[in-house]
Design a protein around this motif. Sequence first.
Motif, PDB file in Angstrom:
ATOM      1  N   GLY B  56      54.886 -43.516 -11.206  1.00  9.87           N
ATOM      2  CA  GLY B  56      55.113 -44.188  -9.103  1.00  9.87           C
ATOM      3  C   GLY B  56      54.598 -43.082  -8.854  1.00  9.87           C
ATOM      4  N   LEU B  57      54.543 -41.283  -9.209  1.00 14.65           N
ATOM      5  CA  LEU B  57      54.401 -41.024  -7.845  1.00 14.65           C
ATOM      6  C   LEU B  57      53.217 -40.408  -8.066  1.00 14.65           C
ATOM      7  N   VAL B  60      51.061 -43.611  -6.538  1.00 13.02           N
ATOM      8  CA  VAL B  60      51.309 -43.278  -4.738  1.00 13.02           C
ATOM      9  C   VAL B  60      50.375 -42.116  -4.243  1.00 13.02           C
ATOM     10  N   ARG B  61      50.010 -40.760  -4.874  1.00  6.86           N
ATOM     11  CA  ARG B  61      49.015 -39.742  -4.841  1.00  6.86           C
ATOM     12  C   ARG B  61      47.725 -40.660  -5.113  1.00  6.86           C
ATOM     13  N   ALA B  62      47.074 -41.179  -6.154  1.00  3.79           N
ATOM     14  CA  ALA B  62      45.875 -41.466  -6.314  1.00  3.79           C
ATOM     15  C   ALA B  62      45.778 -42.517  -5.023  1.00  3.79           C
ATOM     16  N   LEU B  64      47.195 -42.759  -2.366  1.00  2.00           N
ATOM     17  CA  LEU B  64      46.458 -41.944  -0.877  1.00  2.00           C
ATOM     18  C   LEU B  64      45.431 -40.981  -0.835  1.00  2.00           C
ATOM     19  N   LEU B  65      44.177 -40.574  -2.034  1.00  2.00           N
ATOM     20  CA  LEU B  65      43.310 -40.189  -1.527  1.00  2.00           C
ATOM     21  C   LEU B  65      42.418 -41.207  -1.489  1.00  2.00           C
ATOM     22  N   LYS B  70      50.651 -41.807   3.905  1.00  2.00           N
ATOM     23  CA  LYS B  70      51.219 -41.119   2.104  1.00  2.00           C
ATOM     24  C   LYS B  70      52.880 -42.606   2.699  1.00  2.00           C
ATOM     25  N   GLU B  74      52.134 -45.728  -0.187  1.00  2.00           N
ATOM     26  CA  GLU B  74      53.304 -45.960  -0.951  1.00  2.00           C
ATOM     27  C   GLU B  74      53.473 -47.375  -0.812  1.00  2.00           C
ATOM     28  N   VAL B 130      44.628 -38.666   5.880  1.00  2.00           N
ATOM     29  CA  VAL B 130      44.986 -37.063   5.029  1.00  2.00           C
ATOM     30  C   VAL B 130      43.781 -36.132   5.055  1.00  2.00           C
ATOM     31  N   ALA B 162      38.207 -40.646  -8.006  1.00  2.00           N
ATOM     32  CA  ALA B 162      39.389 -41.079  -7.436  1.00  2.00           C
ATOM     33  C   ALA B 162      40.008 -41.089  -8.899  1.00  2.00           C
ATOM     34  N   TYR B 165      38.637 -37.698 -11.497  1.00  2.00           N
ATOM     35  CA  TYR B 165      38.947 -36.644 -11.149  1.00  2.00           C
ATOM     36  C   TYR B 165      40.438 -36.404 -10.961  1.00  2.00           C
ATOM     37  N   TYR B 166      41.340 -37.276 -10.462  1.00  2.00           N
ATOM     38  CA  TYR B 166      42.187 -37.292 -10.405  1.00  2.00           C
ATOM     39  C   TYR B 166      43.552 -38.007 -11.444  1.00  2.00           C
TER      40      TYR B 166
END
Lengths: 416, 206
Positions: B56-57, B60-62, B64-65, B70, B74, B130, B162, B165-166
């Motif tokens: 999940g986290l 969400v971060r991906a 965000l990119l 945020k 989410e 962001v 994304a 590299y993420y």
Amino acid sequence: VTPAEVSRIEARVRGAYAEATATIAADDIAAHAPARKGSAADRFGRKRIARRVVPIVAALAVLLVVAAALVLPHVLAGPAKRHPAVHPSGAPVYMITNVAPEVLSVVDTRTGQVTARIRPPNSPFGFWLSVAAEGPLTFIAGDLGGRGGGSSQPEISLLYRIQLTSRGTVSSMRLTSRISGRLLGTTIAPGGTYLGYLLVGNRASIGWNWAKSPRLVIKNLVTGTVVADWPVAKKDVIGSLSLSHGGREFAATSYFYQAVGGQSVEDLSQRTVVLSPRTSDRGIDSLPALSQQAGPAVLSPNGDALYQIVATGRLTATSWHADYRQWFALEEIDTHTGAVMATLHRWSGLWRQFSPVLALDPTGRYLLIANGTSVAMVDLRTDRYTALPALPRRATGYFTRLLLPQGQAWIMWMAW
Amino acid sequence: MTVGAADASHPRRGGTAAAHESAGAPADAASAHRQVDPLLPDEGDRLVADLYSDYGLRLVRAALLLVGDKPTAEDVVQEAFIGLYRALNRLTSPDKALAYLRVSVVNGCRSVHRARRLYLQRPAAVDQPVWSAESAAIAKEDARLTLQAIARLPRRSREVLALRYYLDLSDAEIAKALGISRGTVSSTASRALTALARELKEEDEL
């Protein structure tokens, strides 16, 4: 692009992603997966009727939207809006102002539309104090950055350099320096040096009430060197300040009510003085006045001329809130003799709505005037006055100025 | 990974975390729909809960990119998980659930951008992305400049970067998540890096 450059860019991308994603911690998101929705029948196979009806309804909805898109513009369209002609060649397009104290608004003066809103990035107060134009798309802005720790510490101002894109959005904003004191205005000297004037006082509150008489200080904002300073009488309210581009001349307007707690116009004492470093350390109320008015004023880049908005004729209003019609004039005044060299514009308006602001572009040729939401420009080479599109009114009166009707813009300063 | 232990005892699952990482797309699931029994409701709930706990986290971060803020990121991931519930009976294998989520998140982010095109035409205040100069989220100027340069790339380039590299996905996994060929992934990434190198070099020289 060489393999080494690709590796460097890959590392930079990974670093930027790590930096951005680190802003979301595990605690920031919901601890559990969202709950399952719908009935068991919905979850494990839809009903046959729904399978047939849903696509038909969707198709009808699409047709309806297409039909509405074709028909409604013709039905609703009024006469096409026409913007005034674009500025004469060379006039800046974008101005920055504080329509609200916590937000800098970038305004396209050709259309009156706000193209960007900028909040102070690191300030606990979120309170912009000043702005100056370095070029058509480059500005510097001062923000009240708080105190060095504890309420007894001196105030700290932060100076940012803001770069706009050609569309009026923010391209970059970088912290340039930290300055001790409340940075109330900035200017850029011909050599590119940032100069500013600050009110510096001991144990001053965040509001506008000073525990002791403050000092008006001109500083080099990069090195912190003090160019000149003058004590200000505690009774005086500084109405407007302007620094010539060379930093050698400095105009200040101040006013006070002779009766304690008074608001009567007849009781109002006003003056405008032009200062220079040689008068440094003398109280500004002891220096000879250029005029007995305290309307907004800006100095020409070389300091020889002062552009000031004055009320003409005798004021007979009983209060600064009075619904009293008065004539106003924008005048060009010789700073050496005090003589009025030209009256650039005259207009009549209500005294309680008199709250104009002036800004000179970096070349010193174009003067921007705003009063409430009205904006105009004067070409100082030809003395031509041009009304510009009005600023948008604020939807809510978050920080409505006392002098203005509810919902109008609140502007203390601007730059373009 | 908590779901790994449950996988080992399930006849249709690979039983390892690596098996969950293998990408799959809803199209694959649809083609094999008739061959596999759907998960029972309890199994499905457990699978979704475990996937959320483990990924999940990161998702969400991906997101965000890709979307920039945020709350929206989410929302996109929440919608992807809600969509997973509906798709459980069509998945050929629980191993493909993660790949399904990746596709859903990418598609959700695309929908957000489509909706924003209209919304951003109005002057109403919105959450600043962001990477914007107005955002206080990113402390390092270098990272902000890099993210701003990425934000100016075409949509597909941003998605490929994304995911690569993420999320550290392979080109094959990225190809399945975006519905394009491996060759396109490779060429898109190469073009994007070249463009970034050029733009950031110019930024550095300013």
